[in-house]
Design an enzyme around this catalytic site. Structure first.
Site, mmCIF file in Angstrom:
data_model
loop_
_atom_site.group_PDB
_atom_site.id
_atom_site.type_symbol
_atom_site.label_atom_id
_atom_site.label_comp_id
_atom_site.label_asym_id
_atom_site.label_seq_id
_atom_site.Cartn_x
_atom_site.Cartn_y
_atom_site.Cartn_z
ATOM 1 N N PHE A 1 0.829 -5.099 6.876
ATOM 2 C CA PHE A 1 -0.360 -4.405 6.370
ATOM 3 C C PHE A 1 -0.946 -5.218 5.234
ATOM 4 O O PHE A 1 -0.249 -5.547 4.273
ATOM 5 C CB PHE A 1 -0.029 -2.984 5.882
ATOM 6 C CG PHE A 1 -1.269 -2.224 5.478
ATOM 7 C CD1 PHE A 1 -2.055 -1.600 6.439
ATOM 8 C CD2 PHE A 1 -1.681 -2.173 4.153
ATOM 9 C CE1 PHE A 1 -3.234 -0.934 6.082
ATOM 10 C CE2 PHE A 1 -2.855 -1.501 3.798
ATOM 11 C CZ PHE A 1 -3.622 -0.880 4.760
ATOM 12 N N ASP B 1 2.024 -11.815 0.167
ATOM 13 C CA ASP B 1 1.345 -10.576 -0.202
ATOM 14 C C ASP B 1 2.375 -9.707 -0.937
ATOM 15 O O ASP B 1 3.237 -9.085 -0.314
ATOM 16 C CB ASP B 1 0.821 -9.879 1.067
ATOM 17 C CG ASP B 1 0.157 -8.539 0.770
ATOM 18 O OD1 ASP B 1 0.406 -7.963 -0.302
ATOM 19 O OD2 ASP B 1 -0.605 -8.051 1.631
ATOM 20 N N LYS C 1 -1.857 -2.972 -6.744
ATOM 21 C CA LYS C 1 -1.085 -1.740 -6.992
ATOM 22 C C LYS C 1 -0.479 -1.579 -8.393
ATOM 23 O O LYS C 1 -1.079 -0.981 -9.257
ATOM 24 C CB LYS C 1 0.001 -1.640 -5.936
ATOM 25 C CG LYS C 1 -0.564 -1.276 -4.558
ATOM 26 C CD LYS C 1 0.529 -1.000 -3.586
ATOM 27 C CE LYS C 1 0.040 -0.562 -2.213
ATOM 28 N NZ LYS C 1 -0.481 0.788 -2.156
#
Ligand SMILES: Cc1ncc(COP(=O)(O)O)c(C=O)c1O
Length: 387
Positions: free
Chosen positions: A123, A210, A239
């Protein structure tokens, strides 16, 4: 727009790992807004940084120098061993910057049609380029035509990458999560990272990690790639970087750090004084309070605890984790567990249909971890027994 399937609860206040809803009911937050609030809610260091900066200056523009951005950039590059940072406002945007960087670097070397290797079940975000990179058809369906230039291989499969390399001379980079988050807390074998590095060196590819979900101490290291000593060329963050103030970052080292130049990329909000000041407070607190050590310690306690508590329980397939990134895989879809946990005053998540995902704040104390373990293990056992 109706883009979210929301749970029937609204939170109005938080403190530490606790949240209170509109009726004054208290919940233990074992999700941290999906790996965002590592310092928990209303941490004094973040509150003071935001309030102070709001009284000084919230935004100017990247047309000018931004001292807070320079300070945060210096901290991040020093801690990561990277050379430069581009600041964005979200994870997807951080990955967009990495994808553009990889493509531009290829074009600068005369490669017209560069491709980036990406993994199944990955993702990387919801923008057109990042959903095209994402290895989940549900995320892509209906948004075709997808962005070209991604070659998909199974996760944790070096042989598949070697085959792709033999057939595709236009590959220029690998974009990969060190641990797949949305994909179900999938932890690759220990030699995956080092082998990816080796392959990238052999072929002249960029290794792009990532770390949007795994970064900022979550796995018991500042960045998850550090567990196996793999040094990426590019790292993306978001995040947990500013504890809830929107920010994204694309870090790069060596030649990769020099690819994007004036006019090649940009963002109005990216790296503004407010977001950067909040992120600096987060970084300082992570180190001042040894939250990385705490994530490793409480994570190990929870992993062992869940393995013991659920050992022999039929329907539990696997319990895995690194630091405070934990997954309990069941033999059946278990989205219902989220609502049952909510009723019991616990915030959890289910991803990849059958994996209970825990991403509690890095400030989690042992008594809070004990409470989470006891209540959730009991809930899962009852759920499997009754289902
Ligand atoms: C590994 C990873 N990359 C990228 C993203 C996208 O981040 P954002 O939602 O901030 O765009 C996420 C979000 O869940 C993620 O987990």
């Amino acid at each position: 727009m109706a883009t979210y399937r929301r749970l029937p609860v609204a939170f109005v206040r938080g403190e530490g790992v606790w949240l209170w809803d509109t009726d004054g009911r208290r919940y233990l937050d074992a999700l941290s807004g999906i790996a965002v609030c590592g310092l928990g809610h209303a941490h004094p260091a973040v509150r003071e940084a935001i309030c102070d900066q709001a009284g000084l200056l919230v935004h100017t523009s990247n047309l000018y120098r931004i001292p807070e951005q320079e300070r945060l950039g210096a901290m991040l590059t020093e801690m990561s061993g990277m050379d430069r940072v581009f600041f964005a406002n979200s994870g997807a945007e951080a990955n967009e910057a990495a994808i553009k960087l990889a493509r531009l670097s290829a074009h600068q070397r005369g490669l017209e049609n560069p491709a980036i290797l990406v993994a199944e079940n990955s993702f990387h975000g919801r923008t057109l380029a990042t959903l095209s990179a994402t290895g989940n058809r549900k995320v892509q369906a209906g948004f075709e035509p997808l962005v070209q230039g991604f070659v998909r291989v199974p996760y944790d499969d070096i042989a598949a990458i070697e085959t792709a390399a033999a057939n595709r001379p236009n590959i220029v980079a690998i974009l990969v999560e060190p641990i797949q988050g949305e994909g179900g807390i999938r932890i690759p074998t220990a030699d995956y990272g080092p082998k990816l590095r080796e392959l990238c060196d052999r072929h002249g590819w960029l290794l792009i990690c990532d770390e949007i979900q795994t970064g900022m101490g979550r796995t018991g290291r500042l960045f998850a790639h550090e567990h196996h000593g793999t040094a990426p060329d590019v790292v993306t963050l978001a995040k947990g970087l500013a504890n809830g103030v929107p920010i994204g970052a694309c870090l790069a080292r060596g030649a990769a750090a020099e690819v994007l130049g004036p006019g090649s990329h940009g963002s109005t909000f990216g790296g503004n004084p407010l977001a950067c000041r909040a992120a600096r407070a987060v970084l300082e607190t992570i180190f001042a309070e040894d939250l990385i050590g705490n994530a490793a310690e409480q994570g190990a306690y929870l992993l062992t605890g869940f393995r013991e508590a659920l050992s022999g329980v039929r329907g539990v397939i696997d319990i895995r984790g690194q630091g405070l990134m934990l997954g309990i895989e069941l033999d059946r879809p278990c989205a219902d567990l989220v609502g049952l946990a909510l009723d019991a005053g616990l915030l959890i998540n289910v991803t990849a249909e059958r994996v209970v995902r825990l991403l509690p704040p890095l400030i989690l104390t042992r008594p809070e971890a004990e409470q989470l373990l006891q209540e959730l293990a009991g809930l899962i056992e009852r759920y499997l027994g009754a289902a």
